[in-house]
Write a protein that holds these residues in place. Structure first.
Motif, short mmCIF file in Angstrom:
data_model
loop_
_atom_site.label_atom_id
_atom_site.label_comp_id
_atom_site.label_asym_id
_atom_site.label_seq_id
_atom_site.Cartn_x
_atom_site.Cartn_y
_atom_site.Cartn_z
N UNK A 1 0.81 -1.18 -0.10
CA UNK A 1 0.04 0.17 -0.04
C UNK A 1 0.80 1.29 0.01
N UNK A 2 1.85 1.23 0.80
CA UNK A 2 2.88 2.44 0.72
C UNK A 2 3.45 2.61 -0.54
N UNK A 3 3.85 1.52 -1.21
CA UNK A 3 4.43 1.59 -2.59
C UNK A 3 3.52 2.23 -3.60
N UNK A 4 2.32 1.75 -3.48
CA UNK A 4 1.25 2.23 -4.40
C UNK A 4 0.91 3.54 -4.08
N UNK A 5 0.71 3.93 -2.89
CA UNK A 5 0.72 5.28 -2.62
C UNK A 5 1.78 6.30 -3.12
N UNK A 6 2.89 5.84 -2.97
CA UNK A 6 4.10 6.64 -3.44
C UNK A 6 3.96 6.82 -5.04
N UNK A 7 3.75 5.79 -5.70
CA UNK A 7 3.57 5.62 -7.17
C UNK A 7 2.39 6.55 -7.58
N UNK A 8 1.17 6.38 -6.88
CA UNK A 8 0.13 7.39 -7.32
C UNK A 8 0.54 9.02 -6.90
N UNK A 9 1.33 9.30 -5.95
CA UNK A 9 1.89 10.53 -5.49
C UNK A 9 2.77 11.08 -6.74
N UNK A 10 3.50 10.14 -7.36
CA UNK A 10 4.67 10.42 -8.15
C UNK A 10 3.90 10.91 -9.66
N UNK A 11 2.76 9.87 -9.97
CA UNK A 11 1.83 10.04 -11.10
C UNK A 11 1.14 11.42 -11.06
N UNK A 12 0.64 11.77 -9.86
CA UNK A 12 -0.05 12.98 -9.65
C UNK A 12 0.94 14.26 -9.96
N UNK B 1 2.88 18.31 -15.88
CA UNK B 1 2.50 18.56 -17.23
C UNK B 1 1.47 19.61 -17.51
N UNK B 2 0.49 19.81 -16.81
CA UNK B 2 -0.61 20.65 -16.89
C UNK B 2 -0.04 22.12 -16.53
N UNK B 3 0.90 22.15 -15.65
CA UNK B 3 1.46 23.62 -15.58
C UNK B 3 2.45 24.04 -16.70
N UNK B 4 3.08 22.88 -17.43
CA UNK B 4 3.88 23.29 -18.60
C UNK B 4 2.80 23.58 -19.49
N UNK B 5 1.81 22.86 -20.12
CA UNK B 5 0.74 23.20 -20.87
C UNK B 5 0.21 24.61 -20.76
N UNK C 1 3.65 14.27 -11.71
CA UNK C 1 4.04 14.27 -13.15
C UNK C 1 2.79 15.03 -13.77
N UNK C 2 1.49 14.51 -13.51
CA UNK C 2 0.52 15.12 -13.98
C UNK C 2 0.32 16.73 -14.01
N UNK C 3 0.60 17.17 -12.78
CA UNK C 3 0.56 18.55 -12.17
C UNK C 3 1.63 19.23 -12.96
#
Length: 197
Positions: free
Chosen positions: A104-115, A121-125, A117-119
């Motif tokens: 669960x901790x690893x999934x949470x870290x992966x989700x935070x990293x994905x979020x 990307x949106x900031x760059x756009x 990256x998405x932020x």
């Protein structure tokens, strides 16, 4: 005579030296015997110490067995096997719970990293869109100051003495003489604009 006495004294002294030597030899042999006996005694002491340690462990295990047998919580080997199985099951459950927490901790870290990256990307756009809008606004031609939207700009100025001057004079004369009457304004002399027939 004196020579015989000297030889007799030498023989006596030699015999005394031999007796001392024999005594020292016996003493040395006795010391060696004592050394061997001390080694044998040391070996016996080490063996006795080991036997005493074994005896102490046996007494400790006997006392533990006696206390275990006299305890009211002991119900036989079958119950011990059942308790042992329960302990093993609990250990497995704790291990699975720990592994699940780690996943669960690893999934949470992966989700935070994905979020994150998405932020990014949106900031760059957004930054790219803002830069494009700024470039588009910079490329538009500048508007004339003082003109409201929806109004036509004034005609370009012509040199004096031309047809525009006659048109202005005729327009002014016509508007003064026929204001509100709907009369047409006659063209001035030299004007190229003709009224409709």
């Amino acid at each position: 005579m004196p020579e015989s006495r000297g030889e007799g004294d030498v023989d006596v002294e030699l015999e005394e030296l031999r007796r001392v030597r024999r005594a020292l030899g016996k003493m040395n042999q006795g010391i060696e015997n004592v050394q061997h006996q001390l080694k044998y005694f040391n070996s016996n002491v080490s063996q006795t110490t080991q036997l005493l340690d074994i005896w102490v462990r046996i007494l400790s295990q006997t006392a533990h067995n006696q206390a275990f047998l006299s305890s009211g919580d002991w119900h036989g080997g079958r119950m011990d096997s059942a308790k042992l199985g329960d302990l093993v099951q609990r250990d497995l459950q704790r291990q699975e719970e720990a592994e699940r927490k780690i996943r669960d901790a690893e999934q949470k870290r992966d989700q935070e990293r994905a979020e994150a990256k998405e932020r990014e990307r949106k900031r760059a756009e957004l930054a790219a869109a803002t830069a494009a809008a700024n470039d588009a606004s910079a490329r538009q031609p500048p508007t004339r100051p003082g003109l409201a939207r929806g109004r036509r700009p004034p005609p370009p100025s012509l040199p004096r003495g031309g047809s525009v001057a006659g048109t202005r004079s005729s327009t002014a004369t016509g508007t003064r003489g026929g204001r509100g009457r709907g009369s047409s304004i006659p063209p001035a002399t030299g004007s190229r604009i003709r009224p409709p027939r």
